[in-house]
Design a protein around this motif. Structure first.
Motif, PDB file in Angstrom:
ATOM      1  N   GLN A 231      -4.848   1.949  -8.787  1.00  0.00           N
ATOM      2  CA  GLN A 231      -5.484   3.014  -8.007  1.00  0.00           C
ATOM      3  C   GLN A 231      -6.941   2.626  -7.828  1.00  0.00           C
ATOM      4  O   GLN A 231      -7.666   2.485  -8.806  1.00  0.00           O
TER       5      GLN A 231
ATOM      6  N   LEU B 257       0.858  -1.187   0.000  1.00  0.00           N
ATOM      7  CA  LEU B 257       0.000   0.000   0.000  1.00  0.00           C
ATOM      8  C   LEU B 257       0.890   1.231   0.000  1.00  0.00           C
ATOM      9  O   LEU B 257       1.660   1.434   0.935  1.00  0.00           O
TER      10      LEU B 257
ATOM     11  N   PRO C 246       1.368   5.230   0.016  1.00  0.00           N
ATOM     12  CA  PRO C 246       0.667   6.510   0.160  1.00  0.00           C
ATOM     13  C   PRO C 246       1.110   7.479  -0.933  1.00  0.00           C
ATOM     14  O   PRO C 246       2.245   7.432  -1.398  1.00  0.00           O
TER      15      PRO C 246
ATOM     16  N   GLU D 181     -10.738   3.254  -6.301  1.00  0.00           N
ATOM     17  CA  GLU D 181     -11.723   4.186  -5.734  1.00  0.00           C
ATOM     18  C   GLU D 181     -13.009   3.401  -5.657  1.00  0.00           C
ATOM     19  O   GLU D 181     -13.690   3.209  -6.651  1.00  0.00           O
TER      20      GLU D 181
ATOM     21  N   GLU E 118      -7.500   4.097  -2.398  1.00  0.00           N
ATOM     22  CA  GLU E 118      -6.126   3.717  -2.071  1.00  0.00           C
ATOM     23  C   GLU E 118      -5.338   3.456  -3.331  1.00  0.00           C
ATOM     24  O   GLU E 118      -5.891   3.187  -4.393  1.00  0.00           O
ATOM     25  N   THR E 119      -4.025   3.488  -3.170  1.00  0.00           N
ATOM     26  CA  THR E 119      -3.124   3.181  -4.278  1.00  0.00           C
ATOM     27  C   THR E 119      -2.298   1.971  -3.888  1.00  0.00           C
ATOM     28  O   THR E 119      -1.708   1.922  -2.813  1.00  0.00           O
TER      29      THR E 119
ATOM     30  N   GLY F  62      -2.916  -4.302   4.261  1.00  0.00           N
ATOM     31  CA  GLY F  62      -4.176  -3.645   4.644  1.00  0.00           C
ATOM     32  C   GLY F  62      -5.334  -4.609   4.449  1.00  0.00           C
ATOM     33  O   GLY F  62      -5.327  -5.740   4.934  1.00  0.00           O
TER      34      GLY F  62
ATOM     35  N   VAL G 155     -13.338   3.349  -0.211  1.00  0.00           N
ATOM     36  CA  VAL G 155     -11.921   3.001  -0.332  1.00  0.00           C
ATOM     37  C   VAL G 155     -11.323   3.876  -1.417  1.00  0.00           C
ATOM     38  O   VAL G 155     -11.822   3.906  -2.537  1.00  0.00           O
TER      39      VAL G 155
END
Lengths: 658, 142
Positions: free
Chosen positions: A106, A23, A25, A108, A87-88, A45, A85
């Motif tokens: 990526q 994961l 950021p 979403e 996250e990348t 995660g 969610v």
């Protein structure tokens, strides 16, 4: 758990390759992403990495393992916001700490919007249909959650709507329950605008549209359950003034006198009332199991004057049951149950004016066994006492539908004649067929089949067929009216015969067997009639002309697999057609009326003859007498107003008062 | 003297433009009433009126007719007798007429383009009349 997952493929040999997921950021300020090194694991995660190795390529699956239901804030293990969610991820394929491949994901993911809460018991108030259509948003199907692709759903937040804004449902289902109507000023694109459109188009908003509900505000009434019963004539000493044509014949107990008859659907009705002066001849099928006795024959009938007459019955036995019984092909058991049943009933009513004087009944009895089908025959005839022949001199002198057409043979000494068509029986062969008289007003078509051998002589066949068809027409004249008398030649119309072209010389097919040309196998009887006047409101019809012609066919012997020396069937038919013409020819139009369409109401919507439409014959809403009465009354009122406005009238009025 | 009184009073003649306008208004209003009534009948046949919206429209039209008659009478009388009270009352009734005209222009159930034209013209007439009445009152008061 099946959730959002994504598949990818790692091409190449995957031996010794470690796959890991990290994961990463995203830097908030610069937005750059740090490239990861080979230090990850197969879990990061909520994400799981799964690799399925293969010879040339390995399938890499990344799946999310968390609950995506939308729930209240501060609750755990579910989504607190619609955007659940964001996250990348980076998926790395490493071999010996060297990055071989690198996949950037990526994600979403929005929360699932299906409703999993309690269903409330409160009923939603339905708005008044006259102002708001029920279902202003028909695609809003789930309460408390956003329906995808439904742009009118109030539970959809603007961010959610942006996701599917281009794919919204259109039309009424999407919430457009008030489509712009034709009379709106803004619908200029309508091609067919009436002339007044610029002034009478609707300028107001779309909230008030003619599409809103138009509801009935009238009063309601509870229907009475209809009692489908015969209205009973209860008073015993009722004044019975005699039978008119068509009245039902009544029995002593004021019930209908019934004889089995054929209904409009074609099936036999066991108890059908008998109409006065209406002859009939019906055949009904029955078997032993379904046999039912009719009315007992000791029932007394109302004669029309109030007193009752007894039926005089004669019983006879059938001599030739083969004409009535058809044996069904079922298995014949040794013991068969047989029963004595009526094969035929013939009623003869002797009448005088409006009363029945005498009733003669002839009943044929026979035995019917199991497995046989019986054709019962019921006839009723109304005869006048004043003459012994079957003609009726009372009632409507014109022809009525169903009565036999009167025919006469003026060339013979016995002037009675007949006009018949085929009544086939048995197998339908002409040798066993009988005749049935032509009935007025009933277009009929019937025939029978003739057996013809392969080496039949053509001219002989022609003669045979012609002779058989000619035997149907035993007359030279047809009566104009029902009561045409034989002594007055003016009452009769000569039959126009178009005889078949008799060719003795055209036969060149003499050497070819089994085919014959110009066989006049179809007889056409055309009867032209018109309505001339009326008697007591019942229209009177007269026959104007009768034409008999023949249609020819080419007969060919029908061979089976091989042409054997058996017989082939040739159908010969007779057709009757009734053509109605107007009694008087329509008034011819002048050339002026034909050229100028304003005088022709058929070709024009607005025409001069209809100028005073309510007073002309074109208006058929009310009887013409009523229209005329109302028009005259209005004219009288106008005249009264004009007279009263005159000054001398007011002086007259004043002087008469003083 | 008497001559002086007459000469003094001659400066307060009744306003001719106002009288003209009142007369024209009367004629125009009769046409307006008939036209609006006909259009309401046409609308009730061609379109569907939601539950009892037809009754208010017709009632307001008849009320407007009564108010208009009253208003024109008061205006004409006040102008010719050169009294401020009828003119002032007429002005007050004009406010009500303007509201009703606005109703037929904007708040009616179905507003046709012809409605818009008629009411716009009526409102212009009201405006002009009101201005002339105010001027007449000012001339009378001073």
């Amino acid at each position: 758990m099946a959730g959002p997952r994504v598949n990818s493929f790692f091409l190449g040999n995957s031996s010794g390759v470690n796959f890991s997921i990290i994961l990463s950021p995203v830097d908030e300020e610069t937005g750059t992403l740090q490239l990861a090194n080979c230090s990850g694991s197969k879990r990061a995660g909520d994400w799981n990495l799964n690799v399925t190795p293969g010879p040339n390529a390995s399938k890499v699956t990344i799946s999310l393992t968390r609950n995506l239901q939308l729930c209240l804030p501060n609750a755990t293990d579910c989504c607190t916001a619609p955007l659940c969610v964001a996250e990348t991820l980076q998926v790395l394929a490493c071999r010996d700490s060297v990055v071989l491949a690198h996949l950037l994901i990526q994600a979403e993911i929005y929360a699932n919007s299906s409703f999993t809460g309690n269903v409330s018991e409160n009923a939603t108030t339905i708005p008044n249909q006259a102002f708001q259509p029920l279902g202003s948003c028909p695609c809003d199907l789930t309460a408390g959650a956003c329906d995808v692709r439904c742009c009118c759903d109030p539970e959809c937040t603007p961010e959610l709507k942006e996701l599917f804004s281009k794919l919204c449902f259109t039309g009424v289902f999407g919430g457009d329950v008030n489509p712009p109507f034709d009379q709106l000023c803004s619908s200029w694109s309508m091609g067919n605008k009436p002339e007044w459109f610029p002034f009478l188009c609707v300028q107001s908003s779309l909230n008030n549209t003619p599409f809103l509900g138009y509801f009935y505000h009238g009063s309601t009434s509870t229907p009475k359950v209809p009692s489908f019963k015969i209205p009973s004539q209860t008073s015993p000493g009722r004044l019975f003034t005699g039978y008119r044509q068509g009245d039902p014949v009544m029995t002593e107990e004021n019930e209908y006198f019934t004889i089995p008859q054929k209904s409009m659907a074609g099936q036999c009705v066991r108890s059908a009332p008998v109409a006065y002066l209406q002859n009939f001849d019906v055949r009904c099928l029955t078997s032993r199991a379904s046999y039912k006795e009719g009315l007992p024959h000791d029932v007394r009938l109302n004669s029309g004057t109030g007193d009752f007459i007894q039926q005089s019955v004669v019983y006879r036995t059938i001599t030739d049951p083969g004409k009535f019984i058809i044996e069904s092909e079922g298995p014949r058991t040794a013991e068969v149950l047989c029963q004595n049943v009526t094969f035929a009933e013939h009623y003869t009513f002797l009448c005088k004016d409006k009363n029945i004087e005498q009733i003669n009944v002839t009943i044929f009895l026979g035995s019917l066994c199991d497995g046989e089908i019986l054709t019962q025959r019921f006839t009723a005839k109304f005869l006048s006492l004043t003459s012994t022949s079957a003609t009726e001199l009372f009632g409507n002198p014109g022809y009525q539908v169903g009565k036999p057409v009167r025919a006469a043979n003026m060339n013979a000494s016995n002037t009675s004649g007949s006009l018949n068509i085929w009544q086939p029986a048995g197998r339908g062969l002409c040798t066993s067929a009988t005749y049935t008289p032509v009935l007025f007003g009933l277009d009929s078509f019937s025939g029978c089949t003739l057996e013809v051998g392969i080496d039949e002589d053509c001219s002989f066949l022609r003669g045979n067929v012609t002779e058989k068809l000619d035997s149907l027409i035993q007359a030279t004249h047809v009566g104009k009216r029902n009561n045409s008398s034989h002594s007055d030649l003016d009452d009769w119309v000569k039959i126009i015969r178009l005889d078949p072209f008799n060719s003795n010389t055209s036969v060149s097919t003499g050497s070819i067997k089994g085919i014959c040309r110009d066989i006049p196998a179809n007889l056409n009887i055309r009867i032209i009639f018109a309505e001339v006047g009326a008697v007591q409101g019942v229209p009177r019809q007269e026959i104007l002309a009768v034409q008999i012609s023949y249609s020819t066919i080419i007969w060919q012997f029908q061979c089976g697999l091989i042409c054997e020396n058996t017989t082939s069937l040739l159908p010969i038919t007779a057709a009757v057609q009734f053509i109605q013409v107007p009694a008087q020819p329509p008034v011819p139009l002048t050339r002026f009326q034909m050229n100028y369409t304003e005088f022709d109401c058929n070709r024009n919507d607005v025409c001069w003859p209809q100028l005073f439409y309510p007073l002309t014959r074109f208006y058929t809403g009310e009887p013409y007498s009523q229209c005329l009465a109302k028009g005259l009354f209005l004219a009288f009122l106008v005249l009264l107003a004009a007279v009263m406005n005159n000054p001398w009238f007011s002086e007259l009025w004043r002087s008469s008062l003083v | 003297s008497l001559l002086q009184e007459i000469l003094n009073a001659s400066s307060q003649l009744p306003s001719v433009p106002l009288q003209l306008l009142v007369y024209v208004n009367g004629v125009y209003y009769s046409f307006y009433f008939v036209a609006t009534l006909a259009m309401i009948m046409y609308k009730s046949q061609a379109f569907s009126y939601p539950d009892d919206f037809l009754a208010p429209d017709l009632t307001l039209l008849f009320i407007m007719a009564i108010l208009e008659a009253l208003r024109l009478y008061l205006g004409s009388k006040g102008n010719l007798t050169e009294e401020e009270a009828p003119l002032g009352l007429s002005l007050a009734v004009t406010v009500g007429s303007v509201l009703l005209s606005l109703y037929f222009l904007v708040w009616q159930t179905y507003v046709l383009r012809a409605d818009v034209l008629l009411n716009a013209l009526l409102l212009c007439t009201y405006g002009l009349e009101s201005v002339l009445k105010v001027m007449a009152i000012a001339a009378l008061v001073s």
